[in-house]
Design a protein around this motif. Structure first.
Motif, PDB file in Angstrom:
ATOM      1  N   GLY A   1       6.256  25.852  22.653  1.00  0.00           N
ATOM      2  CA  GLY A   1       5.174  25.955  23.633  1.00  0.00           C
ATOM      3  C   GLY A   1       3.857  26.300  22.980  1.00  0.00           C
ATOM      4  O   GLY A   1       2.835  25.623  23.175  1.00  0.00           O
ATOM      5  N   ILE A   2       3.864  27.363  22.183  1.00  0.00           N
ATOM      6  CA  ILE A   2       2.646  27.782  21.480  1.00  0.00           C
ATOM      7  C   ILE A   2       2.197  26.691  20.511  1.00  0.00           C
ATOM      8  O   ILE A   2       1.001  26.375  20.406  1.00  0.00           O
ATOM      9  CB  ILE A   2       2.900  29.096  20.716  1.00  0.00           C
ATOM     10  CG1 ILE A   2       3.242  30.207  21.691  1.00  0.00           C
ATOM     11  CG2 ILE A   2       1.692  29.469  19.862  1.00  0.00           C
ATOM     12  CD1 ILE A   2       3.657  31.505  21.034  1.00  0.00           C
ATOM     13  N   MET A   3       3.151  26.107  19.798  1.00  0.00           N
ATOM     14  CA  MET A   3       2.858  25.041  18.840  1.00  0.00           C
ATOM     15  C   MET A   3       2.165  23.873  19.535  1.00  0.00           C
ATOM     16  O   MET A   3       1.157  23.340  19.045  1.00  0.00           O
ATOM     17  CB  MET A   3       4.162  24.571  18.183  1.00  0.00           C
ATOM     18  CG  MET A   3       4.031  23.391  17.257  1.00  0.00           C
ATOM     19  SD  MET A   3       5.685  22.907  16.636  1.00  0.00           S
ATOM     20  CE  MET A   3       5.268  21.479  15.645  1.00  0.00           C
ATOM     21  N   LEU A   4       2.671  23.489  20.696  1.00  0.00           N
ATOM     22  CA  LEU A   4       2.128  22.331  21.414  1.00  0.00           C
ATOM     23  C   LEU A   4       0.719  22.601  21.923  1.00  0.00           C
ATOM     24  O   LEU A   4      -0.188  21.772  21.749  1.00  0.00           O
ATOM     25  CB  LEU A   4       3.055  21.966  22.575  1.00  0.00           C
ATOM     26  CG  LEU A   4       2.659  20.744  23.415  1.00  0.00           C
ATOM     27  CD1 LEU A   4       2.538  19.508  22.535  1.00  0.00           C
ATOM     28  CD2 LEU A   4       3.670  20.520  24.532  1.00  0.00           C
ATOM     29  N   TYR A   5       0.488  23.763  22.523  1.00  0.00           N
ATOM     30  CA  TYR A   5      -0.834  24.071  23.071  1.00  0.00           C
ATOM     31  C   TYR A   5      -1.888  24.181  21.963  1.00  0.00           C
ATOM     32  O   TYR A   5      -3.022  23.706  22.116  1.00  0.00           O
ATOM     33  CB  TYR A   5      -0.778  25.376  23.867  1.00  0.00           C
ATOM     34  CG  TYR A   5       0.003  25.261  25.160  1.00  0.00           C
ATOM     35  CD1 TYR A   5      -0.155  24.158  25.990  1.00  0.00           C
ATOM     36  CD2 TYR A   5       0.895  26.260  25.537  1.00  0.00           C
ATOM     37  CE1 TYR A   5       0.575  24.044  27.171  1.00  0.00           C
ATOM     38  CE2 TYR A   5       1.622  26.155  26.716  1.00  0.00           C
ATOM     39  CZ  TYR A   5       1.469  25.037  27.530  1.00  0.00           C
ATOM     40  OH  TYR A   5       2.179  24.935  28.687  1.00  0.00           O
ATOM     41  N   ALA A   6      -1.515  24.783  20.843  1.00  0.00           N
ATOM     42  CA  ALA A   6      -2.467  24.903  19.728  1.00  0.00           C
ATOM     43  C   ALA A   6      -2.797  23.535  19.138  1.00  0.00           C
ATOM     44  O   ALA A   6      -3.944  23.263  18.773  1.00  0.00           O
ATOM     45  CB  ALA A   6      -1.886  25.818  18.649  1.00  0.00           C
ATOM     46  N   ALA A   7      -1.789  22.661  19.049  1.00  0.00           N
ATOM     47  CA  ALA A   7      -2.017  21.314  18.517  1.00  0.00           C
ATOM     48  C   ALA A   7      -2.900  20.495  19.457  1.00  0.00           C
ATOM     49  O   ALA A   7      -3.755  19.723  19.013  1.00  0.00           O
ATOM     50  CB  ALA A   7      -0.686  20.601  18.297  1.00  0.00           C
ATOM     51  N   LEU A   8      -2.699  20.653  20.764  1.00  0.00           N
ATOM     52  CA  LEU A   8      -3.535  19.947  21.745  1.00  0.00           C
ATOM     53  C   LEU A   8      -4.988  20.405  21.645  1.00  0.00           C
ATOM     54  O   LEU A   8      -5.916  19.585  21.728  1.00  0.00           O
ATOM     55  CB  LEU A   8      -2.998  20.186  23.160  1.00  0.00           C
ATOM     56  CG  LEU A   8      -1.711  19.435  23.528  1.00  0.00           C
ATOM     57  CD1 LEU A   8      -1.172  19.931  24.864  1.00  0.00           C
ATOM     58  CD2 LEU A   8      -1.958  17.928  23.583  1.00  0.00           C
ATOM     59  N   ALA A   9      -5.192  21.706  21.450  1.00  0.00           N
ATOM     60  CA  ALA A   9      -6.550  22.235  21.285  1.00  0.00           C
ATOM     61  C   ALA A   9      -7.198  21.645  20.031  1.00  0.00           C
ATOM     62  O   ALA A   9      -8.376  21.273  20.042  1.00  0.00           O
ATOM     63  CB  ALA A   9      -6.514  23.757  21.199  1.00  0.00           C
ATOM     64  N   GLY A  10      -6.416  21.547  18.956  1.00  0.00           N
ATOM     65  CA  GLY A  10      -6.937  20.965  17.718  1.00  0.00           C
ATOM     66  C   GLY A  10      -7.299  19.504  17.881  1.00  0.00           C
ATOM     67  O   GLY A  10      -8.344  19.047  17.390  1.00  0.00           O
ATOM     68  N   ALA A  11      -6.459  18.746  18.583  1.00  0.00           N
ATOM     69  CA  ALA A  11      -6.729  17.325  18.787  1.00  0.00           C
ATOM     70  C   ALA A  11      -8.008  17.122  19.597  1.00  0.00           C
ATOM     71  O   ALA A  11      -8.841  16.262  19.266  1.00  0.00           O
ATOM     72  CB  ALA A  11      -5.545  16.664  19.494  1.00  0.00           C
ATOM     73  N   ALA A  12      -8.185  17.925  20.640  1.00  0.00           N
ATOM     74  CA  ALA A  12      -9.381  17.811  21.467  1.00  0.00           C
ATOM     75  C   ALA A  12     -10.642  18.137  20.659  1.00  0.00           C
ATOM     76  O   ALA A  12     -11.656  17.434  20.737  1.00  0.00           O
ATOM     77  CB  ALA A  12      -9.272  18.739  22.676  1.00  0.00           C
ATOM     78  N   ALA A  13     -10.577  19.191  19.860  1.00  0.00           N
ATOM     79  CA  ALA A  13     -11.723  19.589  19.042  1.00  0.00           C
ATOM     80  C   ALA A  13     -12.049  18.524  17.993  1.00  0.00           C
ATOM     81  O   ALA A  13     -13.220  18.222  17.739  1.00  0.00           O
ATOM     82  CB  ALA A  13     -11.437  20.920  18.368  1.00  0.00           C
ATOM     83  N   ASN A  14     -11.009  17.942  17.397  1.00  0.00           N
ATOM     84  CA  ASN A  14     -11.233  16.904  16.389  1.00  0.00           C
ATOM     85  C   ASN A  14     -11.885  15.675  16.999  1.00  0.00           C
ATOM     86  O   ASN A  14     -12.741  15.026  16.378  1.00  0.00           O
ATOM     87  CB  ASN A  14      -9.901  16.506  15.749  1.00  0.00           C
ATOM     88  CG  ASN A  14      -9.375  17.568  14.809  1.00  0.00           C
ATOM     89  OD1 ASN A  14     -10.140  18.247  14.151  1.00  0.00           O
ATOM     90  ND2 ASN A  14      -8.063  17.730  14.763  1.00  0.00           N
ATOM     91  N   LEU A  15     -11.484  15.329  18.210  1.00  0.00           N
ATOM     92  CA  LEU A  15     -12.075  14.174  18.879  1.00  0.00           C
ATOM     93  C   LEU A  15     -13.561  14.402  19.137  1.00  0.00           C
ATOM     94  O   LEU A  15     -14.390  13.504  18.914  1.00  0.00           O
ATOM     95  CB  LEU A  15     -11.335  13.915  20.201  1.00  0.00           C
ATOM     96  CG  LEU A  15     -11.766  12.664  20.972  1.00  0.00           C
ATOM     97  CD1 LEU A  15     -11.589  11.416  20.114  1.00  0.00           C
ATOM     98  CD2 LEU A  15     -10.971  12.537  22.265  1.00  0.00           C
ATOM     99  N   VAL A  16     -13.916  15.603  19.568  1.00  0.00           N
ATOM    100  CA  VAL A  16     -15.326  15.929  19.791  1.00  0.00           C
ATOM    101  C   VAL A  16     -16.106  15.857  18.475  1.00  0.00           C
ATOM    102  O   VAL A  16     -17.211  15.295  18.412  1.00  0.00           O
ATOM    103  CB  VAL A  16     -15.465  17.338  20.415  1.00  0.00           C
ATOM    104  CG1 VAL A  16     -16.934  17.766  20.453  1.00  0.00           C
ATOM    105  CG2 VAL A  16     -14.883  17.355  21.818  1.00  0.00           C
ATOM    106  N   SER A  17     -15.529  16.389  17.398  1.00  0.00           N
ATOM    107  CA  SER A  17     -16.202  16.367  16.089  1.00  0.00           C
ATOM    108  C   SER A  17     -16.400  14.941  15.590  1.00  0.00           C
ATOM    109  O   SER A  17     -17.439  14.614  14.997  1.00  0.00           O
ATOM    110  CB  SER A  17     -15.380  17.172  15.074  1.00  0.00           C
ATOM    111  OG  SER A  17     -15.332  18.534  15.428  1.00  0.00           O
TER     112      SER A  17
END
Length: 306
Positions: A122-138
């Motif tokens: 659960g924690i792994m998935l939410y943190a990875a989703l946050a990273g993917a969203a941030a990378n897309l913005v960057s």
């Protein structure tokens, strides 16, 4: 006899996009903190690998910003091109950091293949989703500038790799969540390490080309020679040199043989203007130096280069 524009007054390609880099740096550092915390709580190596990769991105962007500031310092008698080459050295450091990260992650992932610890998905998935969203913005922030600078291209490629890495972590978390296959985390880590290396190699290759003063990509010496020889009053051209000081700052020099009667004060000025216009309009090279030689002097010249 020369005709040039001082490179010290030019803003480097990285310098023009400092605000983009600062925004990406802030986003990246924030996500690194989230992913490190997530990796500690979940036990995921893949998430930690992605965080390490993003940390290298943050370091690379910081180095690029520092180099852009250094490169903006004025030229001096000791450094006639100023510090613009500092950006290229920053890109070199960035590439080497990527290689180190990839090797460390790969070794640890191989070690874990046979002894995968339990992962809290659960924690792994939410943190990875946050990273993917941030990378897309960057990526969207850097997209318009990445063709102009090695440093920004390096940052762009790293963020792109981070996005793919985050997707790999998300996939691993989903696999573990639905199948209980814990080794998926180590497999995702290996994939992230393997994805990093080719990008590091391409960036390193481009940096080496600049340091070796190779002809910039897309520039054909033959075409430049033909354009110069088409200028009225020009007989021939030799000793052509084309290189890059830093991203967005190509430099050109050549010996241009002209008709003897061209070397009057007014005639030479007109030829220089035409040559500079030719290089600037056809090959986007503002920093050019021409040595004009009368045709009668050609027999004294030793043609060492193109």
């Amino acid at each position: 006899m020369g005709h040039d524009h001082s490179p010290a007054k030019a803003l480097t390609a990285t310098g023009k996009h400092r605000r983009r880099l600062i925004a990406v740096l802030a986003i990246t550092v924030g996500v690194v903190l989230v992913q490190v915390a997530g990796a500690a709580l979940s036990g995921s190596l893949a998430l930690l690998a992605d965080a390490g990769h993003m940390l290298s991105d943050a370091a690379g962007v910081f180095i690029a910003l520092l180099a852009a500031w250094i490169a903006s310092r004025p030229a001096s008698d000791a450094r006639t091109y100023g510090y613009q080459r500092a950006e290229v050295l920053a890109a070199l450091a960035n590439a080497l950091i990527l290689v180190v990260i990839a090797v460390v992650v790969f070794i640890e992932a191989i070690r874990r293949l046979g002894t995968a610890p339990e992962i809290h998905t659960g924690i792994m998935l939410y943190a990875a989703l946050a990273g993917a969203a941030a990378n897309l913005v960057s990526l969207l922030i850097l997209r318009g500038a990445q063709k102009e600078s090695l440093n920004i291209r390096g940052a762009y490629l790293e963020v792109l790799g981070d996005l793919v890495g985050s997707v790999a972590v998300i996939a691993a978390a989903v696999v573990i969540l639905f199948t209980g296959f814990q080794t998926a985390d180590a497999i995702a880590s290996v994939l992230i390490a393997v994805m990093i290396l080719p990008r590091a190699w391409h960036l390193l290759r481009d940096v080496v080309d600049v340091l070796l003063e190779a002809t910039p990509k897309g520039v054909e010496v033959r075409m430049i020679r033909e354009h110069i020889q088409s200028v009225a009053g020009v007989v021939a051209v030799h000793d052509i040199h084309i290189w890059t000081i830093t991203s967005g700052v190509p430099v050109f020099s050549a010996h241009v043989v002209v008709e003897d009667d061209v070397l009057s004060a007014r005639g030479a000025d007109q030829v220089l203007d035409r040559l500079a216009s030719c290089l600037g309009s056809h090959f986007d090279t503002a920093h050019c130096t021409f040595q004009l030689e009368p045709a009668s002097h050609a027999e004294h010249e030793s043609h060492q280069h193109a």
